[in-house]
Design a protein around this motif. Structure first.
Motif, PDB file in Angstrom:
ATOM      1  N   LEU A  11       0.823  -1.208   0.000  1.00 55.47           N
ATOM      2  CA  LEU A  11       0.000   0.000   0.000  1.00 55.47           C
ATOM      3  C   LEU A  11       0.857   1.259   0.000  1.00 55.47           C
ATOM      4  N   VAL A  12       1.933   1.272   0.793  1.00 53.90           N
ATOM      5  CA  VAL A  12       2.793   2.461   0.882  1.00 53.90           C
ATOM      6  C   VAL A  12       3.518   2.702  -0.452  1.00 53.90           C
ATOM      7  N   LEU A  13       3.943   1.648  -1.109  1.00 51.34           N
ATOM      8  CA  LEU A  13       4.579   1.815  -2.425  1.00 51.34           C
ATOM      9  C   LEU A  13       3.603   2.382  -3.446  1.00 51.34           C
ATOM     10  N   PHE A  14       2.383   1.864  -3.472  1.00 51.39           N
ATOM     11  CA  PHE A  14       1.366   2.403  -4.382  1.00 51.39           C
ATOM     12  C   PHE A  14       1.113   3.883  -4.096  1.00 51.39           C
ATOM     13  N   LEU A  15       0.960   4.218  -2.832  1.00 51.43           N
ATOM     14  CA  LEU A  15       0.595   5.581  -2.444  1.00 51.43           C
ATOM     15  C   LEU A  15       1.726   6.575  -2.665  1.00 51.43           C
ATOM     16  N   THR A  16       2.962   6.130  -2.526  1.00 54.93           N
ATOM     17  CA  THR A  16       4.111   7.036  -2.627  1.00 54.93           C
ATOM     18  C   THR A  16       4.505   7.305  -4.068  1.00 54.93           C
ATOM     19  N   TYR A  17       4.472   6.265  -4.898  1.00 57.64           N
ATOM     20  CA  TYR A  17       4.998   6.406  -6.256  1.00 57.64           C
ATOM     21  C   TYR A  17       3.931   6.327  -7.343  1.00 57.64           C
ATOM     22  N   GLY A  18       2.696   5.974  -6.977  1.00 59.85           N
ATOM     23  CA  GLY A  18       1.663   5.839  -8.003  1.00 59.85           C
ATOM     24  C   GLY A  18       2.009   4.768  -9.013  1.00 59.85           C
ATOM     25  N   LEU A  19       2.585   3.655  -8.536  1.00 60.55           N
ATOM     26  CA  LEU A  19       3.013   2.592  -9.448  1.00 60.55           C
ATOM     27  C   LEU A  19       1.815   1.963 -10.153  1.00 60.55           C
ATOM     28  N   ARG A  20       2.031   1.512 -11.364  1.00 64.65           N
ATOM     29  CA  ARG A  20       1.049   0.673 -12.052  1.00 64.65           C
ATOM     30  C   ARG A  20       1.096  -0.718 -11.421  1.00 64.65           C
ATOM     31  N   LEU A  21      -0.005  -1.461 -11.570  1.00 60.73           N
ATOM     32  CA  LEU A  21      -0.088  -2.781 -10.947  1.00 60.73           C
ATOM     33  C   LEU A  21       1.050  -3.687 -11.400  1.00 60.73           C
ATOM     34  N   PHE A  22       1.298  -3.755 -12.715  1.00 60.09           N
ATOM     35  CA  PHE A  22       2.334  -4.678 -13.191  1.00 60.09           C
ATOM     36  C   PHE A  22       3.724  -4.234 -12.758  1.00 60.09           C
ATOM     37  N   GLU A  23       3.918  -2.923 -12.544  1.00 55.93           N
ATOM     38  CA  GLU A  23       5.215  -2.432 -12.077  1.00 55.93           C
ATOM     39  C   GLU A  23       5.494  -2.925 -10.656  1.00 55.93           C
ATOM     40  N   LEU A  24       4.480  -2.875  -9.810  1.00 55.32           N
ATOM     41  CA  LEU A  24       4.661  -3.357  -8.437  1.00 55.32           C
ATOM     42  C   LEU A  24       4.760  -4.872  -8.394  1.00 55.32           C
ATOM     43  N   GLN A  25       3.922  -5.550  -9.180  1.00 61.79           N
ATOM     44  CA  GLN A  25       3.889  -7.017  -9.147  1.00 61.79           C
ATOM     45  C   GLN A  25       5.235  -7.619  -9.546  1.00 61.79           C
ATOM     46  N   GLN A  26       5.973  -6.939 -10.416  1.00 64.90           N
ATOM     47  CA  GLN A  26       7.240  -7.460 -10.916  1.00 64.90           C
ATOM     48  C   GLN A  26       8.455  -7.066 -10.065  1.00 64.90           C
ATOM     49  N   LEU A  27       8.239  -6.356  -8.976  1.00 67.01           N
ATOM     50  CA  LEU A  27       9.373  -5.953  -8.129  1.00 67.01           C
ATOM     51  C   LEU A  27      10.075  -7.161  -7.520  1.00 67.01           C
ATOM     52  N   ASN A  28      11.397  -7.058  -7.413  1.00 68.20           N
ATOM     53  CA  ASN A  28      12.228  -8.096  -6.813  1.00 68.20           C
ATOM     54  C   ASN A  28      12.943  -7.546  -5.584  1.00 68.20           C
ATOM     55  N   VAL A  29      13.444  -8.431  -4.758  1.00 66.73           N
ATOM     56  CA  VAL A  29      14.293  -7.999  -3.648  1.00 66.73           C
ATOM     57  C   VAL A  29      15.524  -7.286  -4.210  1.00 66.73           C
ATOM     58  N   SER A  30      16.065  -7.823  -5.297  1.00 64.75           N
ATOM     59  CA  SER A  30      17.263  -7.223  -5.912  1.00 64.75           C
ATOM     60  C   SER A  30      16.972  -5.904  -6.617  1.00 64.75           C
ATOM     61  N   SER A  31      15.676  -5.530  -6.727  1.00 66.34           N
ATOM     62  CA  SER A  31      15.334  -4.231  -7.315  1.00 66.34           C
ATOM     63  C   SER A  31      15.761  -3.090  -6.400  1.00 66.34           C
ATOM     64  N   PHE A  32      15.957  -3.411  -5.101  1.00 68.43           N
ATOM     65  CA  PHE A  32      16.214  -2.380  -4.092  1.00 68.43           C
ATOM     66  C   PHE A  32      17.691  -2.312  -3.726  1.00 68.43           C
ATOM     67  N   ASN A  33      18.217  -1.102  -3.746  1.00 69.61           N
ATOM     68  CA  ASN A  33      19.582  -0.837  -3.275  1.00 69.61           C
ATOM     69  C   ASN A  33      19.454   0.134  -2.104  1.00 69.61           C
ATOM     70  N   PHE A  34      19.374  -0.418  -0.907  1.00 69.03           N
ATOM     71  CA  PHE A  34      19.097   0.412   0.261  1.00 69.03           C
ATOM     72  C   PHE A  34      20.278   1.303   0.622  1.00 69.03           C
ATOM     73  N   SER A  35      21.500   0.864   0.323  1.00 61.28           N
ATOM     74  CA  SER A  35      22.660   1.698   0.635  1.00 61.28           C
ATOM     75  C   SER A  35      22.688   2.959  -0.229  1.00 61.28           C
ATOM     76  N   ARG A  36      22.172   2.862  -1.446  1.00 59.66           N
ATOM     77  CA  ARG A  36      22.095   4.027  -2.327  1.00 59.66           C
ATOM     78  C   ARG A  36      20.756   4.740  -2.223  1.00 59.66           C
ATOM     79  N   GLY A  37      19.819   4.144  -1.487  1.00 59.50           N
ATOM     80  CA  GLY A  37      18.520   4.775  -1.303  1.00 59.50           C
ATOM     81  C   GLY A  37      17.699   4.858  -2.569  1.00 59.50           C
ATOM     82  N   GLU A  38      17.628   3.727  -3.326  1.00 57.15           N
ATOM     83  CA  GLU A  38      16.879   3.737  -4.591  1.00 57.15           C
ATOM     84  C   GLU A  38      16.414   2.324  -4.942  1.00 57.15           C
ATOM     85  N   PHE A  39      15.449   2.259  -5.871  1.00 59.78           N
ATOM     86  CA  PHE A  39      15.030   0.971  -6.409  1.00 59.78           C
ATOM     87  C   PHE A  39      14.667   1.140  -7.876  1.00 59.78           C
TER      88      PHE A  39
END
Length: 377
Positions: free
Chosen positions: A208-236
């Motif tokens: 819910l927070v990802l949808f609300l923050t970025y306005g992602l499309r459904l397929f964009e969120l559904q396809q997210l991976n753990v490796s999509s996130f780089n927490f040290s660089r603060g981005e995904f």
């Protein structure tokens, strides 16, 4: 897919395997429908492949298959018993009036299935898409010399409200807070829903927070991976329409809920099938969540925010609208919001800028009436 055969990828691209596989699945569905359609449409198939996005291509082919089945079941325009046996000369005899009758049929029709009669009713938006699918097909057949006349000029117009005429449905800030409280505490959930919530509350909140923050499309969120996130660089990283790749910055609240889910609730990789080890959002069965599962999740929690029935909850796309109206309402530039939401035209974003959430409520509140008057003595 492929008669139960498992797909093995040999991925040399920069895209993650799941994105490549998702694209392949859409293309596979397109090819399966094409096998059921008449051979004289082969040039049209090639046209679609080269000129429209895979998801649009799939929609067009599905509409055309439905039209061909209509010709067999509901008209006298073909003697074929199977779609693939429909002849080109029969298509040549189709007139614009026949297409208009088909579109009228699509407004409301019934299908008998498993001792049930299912009533289908389509909106003008759906009818307009079916009309567009047939228009593209008949125009291409005419250009290719397959049919003798371009009948598309005779198709009846279907009025679809312009974007500015439609009521924009989005959650207000207080409704968002009620929804987020519900996913945090389990309040307003039924006893059965709470049993699942205890196992998935961190996942549901992150979604819910990802949808609300970025306005992602459904397929964009559904396809997210753990490796999509780089927490040290603060981005995904996300993959958008037309295979566009976008890097999104992380804020503190998103970082907090996603890490909380990954570290404290998500299943351990050692218990997962290789296909789902990198998938971010998992079902209780340890598989990547489907579009349908995410839709139902969003519908449930938005219905709580709206104080309505589960059936009347909002779709993920309306959380995208919520993100847009909230961002613009906080004074952000329309062009910045356009870039974040990946709108091709700024006019789409402007619709949210002109949308005033509380204007109707304010007007009505100014028109209160004295309903009870004191009796005269």
């Amino acid at each position: 897919m492929g008669a139960g055969k498992r797909i093995k990828l040999h991925n040399k691209s920069d895209k993650p395997d799941n994105v490549v596989l998702s694209e392949h699945e859409i293309i596979f569905k397109c090819e399966e429908i094409q096998k059921q359609l008449p051979d004289f449409l082969k040039e049209f198939f090639a046209y679609l492949k080269g000129n429209v996005l895979p998801r649009t291509r799939l929609s067009y082919l599905s509409d055309i298959k439905f039209f061909c089945q209509y010709l067999i079941d509901e008209s006298k325009l073909t003697s074929a018993q199977n779609i693939i046996d429909i002849k080109l000369q029969e298509f040549n005899r189709i007139k614009a009036a026949d297409i208009n009758l088909f579109l009228d049929y699509c407004r409301k029709y019934t299908v008998e299935k498993n001792n049930e009669i299912i009533v289908y009713e389509n909106s003008n938006k759906t009818l307009a898409r079916k009309k567009s699918s047939l228009s593209v097909m008949f125009k291409q057949l005419y250009r290719a010399g397959k049919v003798q006349k371009n009948i598309t000029d005779g198709f009846d117009p279907i009025r679809v409200p312009k974007a500015g005429e439609r009521e924009i449905k989005a959650l207000q800030d207080d409704e968002v807070m009620i929804m987020l409280d519900a996913v945090s505490t389990g309040e307003y959930l039924t006893e059965k829903e709470r049993q699942y919530w205890k196992k998935t509350k961190k996942r549901d909140k992150a979604i819910l927070v990802l949808f609300l923050t970025y306005g992602l499309r459904l397929f964009e969120l559904q396809q997210l991976n753990v490796s999509s996130f780089n927490f040290s660089r603060g981005e995904f990283k996300i993959y958008r329409k037309r295979a566009k790749e976008s890097v999104m910055p992380l804020n503190e609240s998103v970082t907090q809920v996603v890490l909380d889910y990954i570290q404290n609730e998500r299943a351990d990789d050692s218990n997962l099938d290789d296909l789902y080890k990198d998938a971010l959002f998992l079902s209780l069965q340890g598989k990547r969540m489907t579009d349908r599962q995410i839709r139902e999740l969003v519908k449930k929690y938005t219905s709580i925010g709206l104080a309505t029935s589960r059936k009347s909850g909002y779709s993920p796309h309306k959380l995208r609208a919520t993100a847009a109206t909230s961002l613009i309402g906080r004074g952000n530039s329309i062009f910045d919001v356009q870039a974040l939401l990946d709108h091709e035209q700024v006019t789409t974003t402007q619709l949210y800028a002109s949308h005033k959430m509380n204007v109707k409520r304010d007007l009505v509140n100014d028109m209160e009436w004295e309903l009870e008057r004191k009796e005269r003595k």
